[in-house]
Write a protein that holds these residues in place. Structure first.
Motif, PDB file in Angstrom:
ATOM      1  N   ARG A 129      -2.942  14.946   5.683  1.00  0.00           N
ATOM      2  CA  ARG A 129      -1.629  14.347   5.446  1.00  0.00           C
ATOM      3  C   ARG A 129      -0.842  15.183   4.430  1.00  0.00           C
ATOM      4  O   ARG A 129      -1.401  15.958   3.654  1.00  0.00           O
ATOM      5  CB  ARG A 129      -1.765  12.921   4.898  1.00  0.00           C
ATOM      6  CG  ARG A 129      -2.418  11.945   5.847  1.00  0.00           C
ATOM      7  CD  ARG A 129      -1.461  11.606   6.999  1.00  0.00           C
ATOM      8  NE  ARG A 129      -1.999  10.540   7.827  1.00  0.00           N
ATOM      9  CZ  ARG A 129      -2.773  10.730   8.880  1.00  0.00           C
ATOM     10  NH1 ARG A 129      -3.147  11.958   9.212  1.00  0.00           N
ATOM     11  NH2 ARG A 129      -3.199   9.697   9.589  1.00  0.00           N
ATOM     12  N   ALA A 152      -6.500  -0.004   6.265  1.00  0.00           N
ATOM     13  CA  ALA A 152      -5.057   0.041   6.449  1.00  0.00           C
ATOM     14  C   ALA A 152      -4.576  -1.383   6.630  1.00  0.00           C
ATOM     15  O   ALA A 152      -4.920  -2.027   7.626  1.00  0.00           O
ATOM     16  CB  ALA A 152      -4.693   0.886   7.667  1.00  0.00           C
ATOM     17  N   ASP A 159      -1.584   3.926  -1.266  1.00  0.00           N
ATOM     18  CA  ASP A 159      -2.568   4.816  -1.880  1.00  0.00           C
ATOM     19  C   ASP A 159      -1.880   5.915  -2.713  1.00  0.00           C
ATOM     20  O   ASP A 159      -0.920   6.550  -2.258  1.00  0.00           O
ATOM     21  CB  ASP A 159      -3.433   5.473  -0.814  1.00  0.00           C
ATOM     22  CG  ASP A 159      -4.294   4.464  -0.092  1.00  0.00           C
ATOM     23  OD1 ASP A 159      -4.349   3.320  -0.564  1.00  0.00           O
ATOM     24  OD2 ASP A 159      -4.886   4.819   0.943  1.00  0.00           O
ATOM     25  N   ASP A 213       4.059  -1.162   6.697  1.00  0.00           N
ATOM     26  CA  ASP A 213       4.160   0.302   6.683  1.00  0.00           C
ATOM     27  C   ASP A 213       4.133   0.853   5.261  1.00  0.00           C
ATOM     28  O   ASP A 213       4.308   2.051   5.043  1.00  0.00           O
ATOM     29  CB  ASP A 213       5.465   0.755   7.355  1.00  0.00           C
ATOM     30  CG  ASP A 213       5.460   0.433   8.854  1.00  0.00           C
ATOM     31  OD1 ASP A 213       4.372   0.456   9.447  1.00  0.00           O
ATOM     32  OD2 ASP A 213       6.557   0.193   9.391  1.00  0.00           O
ATOM     33  N   SER A 238       0.637  10.955   2.051  1.00  0.00           N
ATOM     34  CA  SER A 238       1.350  10.123   3.032  1.00  0.00           C
ATOM     35  C   SER A 238       0.341   9.408   3.937  1.00  0.00           C
ATOM     36  O   SER A 238       0.299   9.609   5.151  1.00  0.00           O
ATOM     37  CB  SER A 238       2.310  10.985   3.856  1.00  0.00           C
ATOM     38  OG  SER A 238       1.615  12.037   4.486  1.00  0.00           O
ATOM     39  N   THR A 239      -0.494   8.575   3.313  1.00  0.00           N
ATOM     40  CA  THR A 239      -1.467   7.772   4.054  1.00  0.00           C
ATOM     41  C   THR A 239      -1.719   6.484   3.270  1.00  0.00           C
ATOM     42  O   THR A 239      -1.489   6.438   2.062  1.00  0.00           O
ATOM     43  CB  THR A 239      -2.785   8.537   4.252  1.00  0.00           C
ATOM     44  OG1 THR A 239      -3.705   7.697   4.974  1.00  0.00           O
ATOM     45  CG2 THR A 239      -3.391   8.921   2.923  1.00  0.00           C
ATOM     46  N   ASN A 240      -2.182   5.462   3.960  1.00  0.00           N
ATOM     47  CA  ASN A 240      -2.521   4.205   3.300  1.00  0.00           C
ATOM     48  C   ASN A 240      -3.963   3.812   3.582  1.00  0.00           C
ATOM     49  O   ASN A 240      -4.335   2.644   3.505  1.00  0.00           O
ATOM     50  CB  ASN A 240      -1.584   3.091   3.775  1.00  0.00           C
ATOM     51  CG  ASN A 240      -1.586   1.908   2.817  1.00  0.00           C
ATOM     52  OD1 ASN A 240      -1.881   2.073   1.628  1.00  0.00           O
ATOM     53  ND2 ASN A 240      -1.290   0.723   3.329  1.00  0.00           N
ATOM     54  N   TYR A 245       1.079  11.450  -4.357  1.00  0.00           N
ATOM     55  CA  TYR A 245       1.337  10.475  -3.294  1.00  0.00           C
ATOM     56  C   TYR A 245       1.008  11.125  -1.964  1.00  0.00           C
ATOM     57  O   TYR A 245       1.836  11.831  -1.379  1.00  0.00           O
ATOM     58  CB  TYR A 245       2.806  10.063  -3.291  1.00  0.00           C
ATOM     59  CG  TYR A 245       3.169   9.028  -4.319  1.00  0.00           C
ATOM     60  CD1 TYR A 245       3.197   7.675  -4.007  1.00  0.00           C
ATOM     61  CD2 TYR A 245       3.485   9.411  -5.620  1.00  0.00           C
ATOM     62  CE1 TYR A 245       3.541   6.727  -4.965  1.00  0.00           C
ATOM     63  CE2 TYR A 245       3.831   8.484  -6.580  1.00  0.00           C
ATOM     64  CZ  TYR A 245       3.852   7.136  -6.244  1.00  0.00           C
ATOM     65  OH  TYR A 245       4.191   6.186  -7.187  1.00  0.00           O
ATOM     66  N   LEU A 279       3.000   2.448   1.880  1.00  0.00           N
ATOM     67  CA  LEU A 279       1.944   3.399   1.515  1.00  0.00           C
ATOM     68  C   LEU A 279       1.483   3.065   0.113  1.00  0.00           C
ATOM     69  O   LEU A 279       2.115   3.410  -0.876  1.00  0.00           O
ATOM     70  CB  LEU A 279       2.468   4.846   1.593  1.00  0.00           C
ATOM     71  CG  LEU A 279       2.970   5.301   2.971  1.00  0.00           C
ATOM     72  CD1 LEU A 279       3.477   6.741   2.883  1.00  0.00           C
ATOM     73  CD2 LEU A 279       1.880   5.179   4.017  1.00  0.00           C
TER      74      LEU A 279
END
Length: 493
Positions: A165, A202, A211, A207, A194-196, A192, A209
């Protein structure tokens, strides 16, 4: 397998850094490429972990950086990191899942722009403290292994996946300049990705994020390459204010030769390196400003001359005033060691050589030590015929040539005599005109001697008296003809 590949690639990078570091130098404009190695402490905030400010639960890792100097204000850097984020089994449920645990091995590559505050405006470039801000973007690869319990039952679901990511980071750091070769640094950045799902979970129906992680780096930086130093004085050309220093000369931090007494003459050229002096005297002092260095000046507080070793000589006879028994000797007089006139009379005529115009020919005091004219010549000059000119002209009459030839013979016979020619005019015409005419007549007679007889012009003086000194009345033609004349006198200068 994924974790093994990640460890192998980052481990190879660490080995490369360990071999490169010993031969490197601190990064600067002289050595624009830099290498950093560091350890890192990481705290994360995920869906099942929230201890981003809790150092007690940090995960440790490491990395290396490759940096490029852009300007005194900006650097560009590529940072490669490896670290582990994990969470042991957590009781309770979240989003319908629990209890849960995860183990995440991560590798990141971030390209960051560093804003340096030691840019010569806020702090000096070579200051000990080197604060900076940093922001960048890169990529994160996360190898996630998670155990997720769904509902209240004991069954767990294993989640094993790799994610690549984008990553965004920003933070600040502080460098410590140890030597020109090495700097330490500490840096903290908030990242940061770009993933959760760094923890394998998840959250449904969102939507957002969640994490992120905070990374603290502690390491050492080196520069790569070698600065250009044309004159070999140890100061790079970029910082060298004296780039042409001769080999072997000691220099200061700016690359300029040392000048211990601060007189502008470098020590290697300064003949008096511990005393401030002038460049004209090779760095030696001259208190009285007479151009003679104090160490050679017998009168260092009184201006003097080189001939008298820096002491005054009021009468200019070459004997210092302090040794001059006759301090008022006329200029040009020969003197002895005490500054008194030397009495010499080589020709024994009773006229001392210092005033004798003919020191090698016996003469008389009346003739300034020179012989006088013989009887015949003396009689002739006492009654020398006057020469005459045409009316209103500076043209010699032919009858004058015999007189001029006889005087020319005497000038050659008596080389220590000079000749004075006085020109005259009658009263016809204005005073101004007659004055000019009389001068031209004297010059015409002089030209006869110099042009026809080869007499040096330096031995002949001319003057004009116009109509002021008549020898006959101007009332008759005969009288006026006698007044149009030139007269001669021999003399010793």
């Amino acid at each position: 397998m994924k974790k093994s590949l990640l460890k192998a690639s980052l481990g190879g990078a660490f080995l490369l850094s360990m071999f490169a570091a010993p031969d490197s130098k601190a990064q600067s404009a002289d050595r624009p490429w830099g290498l950093s190695i560091y350890a890192s402490a990481n705290q994360a905030r995920t869906n099942i972990r929230n201890d981003i400010w809790d150092m007690s639960n940090s995960s440790w890792g490491g990395g290396l950086g490759i940096n490029r100097y852009l300007s005194p204000t900006f650097d560009l850097g590529l940072q490669l990191n490896y670290f582990n984020l994990r969470q042991d089994r957590v009781t309770g449920t979240m989003y319908g899942f629990g209890p849960n645990s995860f183990d995440n091995e991560m590798g990141t590559a971030n390209l960051g722009l560093k804003l340096k505050l030691n840019n010569g405006k806020i702090l000096k470039e070579d200051a000990f403290l080197k604060p900076y801000l940093i922001a960048g973007v890169g990529a994160t690869y996360a190898s996630v292994e998670a155990y997720i319990t769904q509902g209240a039952g004991p069954a767990q679901m294993k989640y094993d996946d790799g994610k690549l990511r984008m990553n965004y980071m920003a933070g600040a750091g502080l460098g410590f300049r140890l030597t020109e070769s090495i700097s330490l640094f500490a840096q903290s950045t908030l990242n940061y990705p770009s993933t959760n799902s760094l923890d394998g979970i998840a959250p449904p129906d969102t939507d957002e994020l969640n994490d992120r992680y905070l990374q603290h780096q502690f390491g050492i930086s080196f520069g790569l390459g070698k600065a250009t130093d044309t004159d070999g004085d140890g100061v790079s050309d970029r910082r060298d204010k004296c780039p042409d220093t001769p080999a072997g000369v000691q220099v200061d931090k700016d690359g300029c030769p040392l000048d211990g007494d601060g007189d502008g003459v470098p020590d290697y050229l300064d003949q008096c390196p511990t005393e401030a002096g002038s460049a004209a005297l090779n760095g030696c002092p001259d208190r009285d400003g007479d151009g003679i260095r104090d160490s050679e000046d017998e009168c260092p507080d009184q201006p003097g001359t080189a001939a008298t070793r820096g002491c005054p000589d009021a009468d200019g006879d070459g004997v210092a005033d302090k040794n001059d028994t006759c301090p008022d000797t006329p200029a040009g007089t020969r003197v002895d060691a005490n500054g008194c006139p030397v009495v010499l009379d080589r020709d024994g005529d009773g006229v001392n050589d210092d005033v004798d115009r003919c020191p090698d020919q016996a003469g008389s005091a009346e003739n300034m030590g020179c012989p006088g004219l013989d009887a015949a010549d003396s009689t002739y000059m006492a009654n020398v015929p006057k020469i005459h000119f045409e009316f209103n002209r500076a043209v010699l009459r032919r009858s004058s040539y015999a007189t001029l030839d006889r005087i020319s013979t005497m000038l050659n016979k008596y080389p220590y005599y000079n000749l004075r020619i006085a020109g005259h005019a009658d009263h016809i015409g204005s005073n101004e005109y007659n004055q000019d005419l009389s001068m031209r007549r004297a010059e015409a007679a002089k030209a006869y001697f110099t042009d026809q007889k080869g007499i040096s012009s330096d031995r002949i003086i001319t003057e004009g008296f116009g109509e002021e000194r008549p020898v006959a009345p101007n009332t008759t033609n005969a009288g006026r003809a006698k007044n149009r004349r030139a007269e001669f006198r021999l003399f010793i200068q």
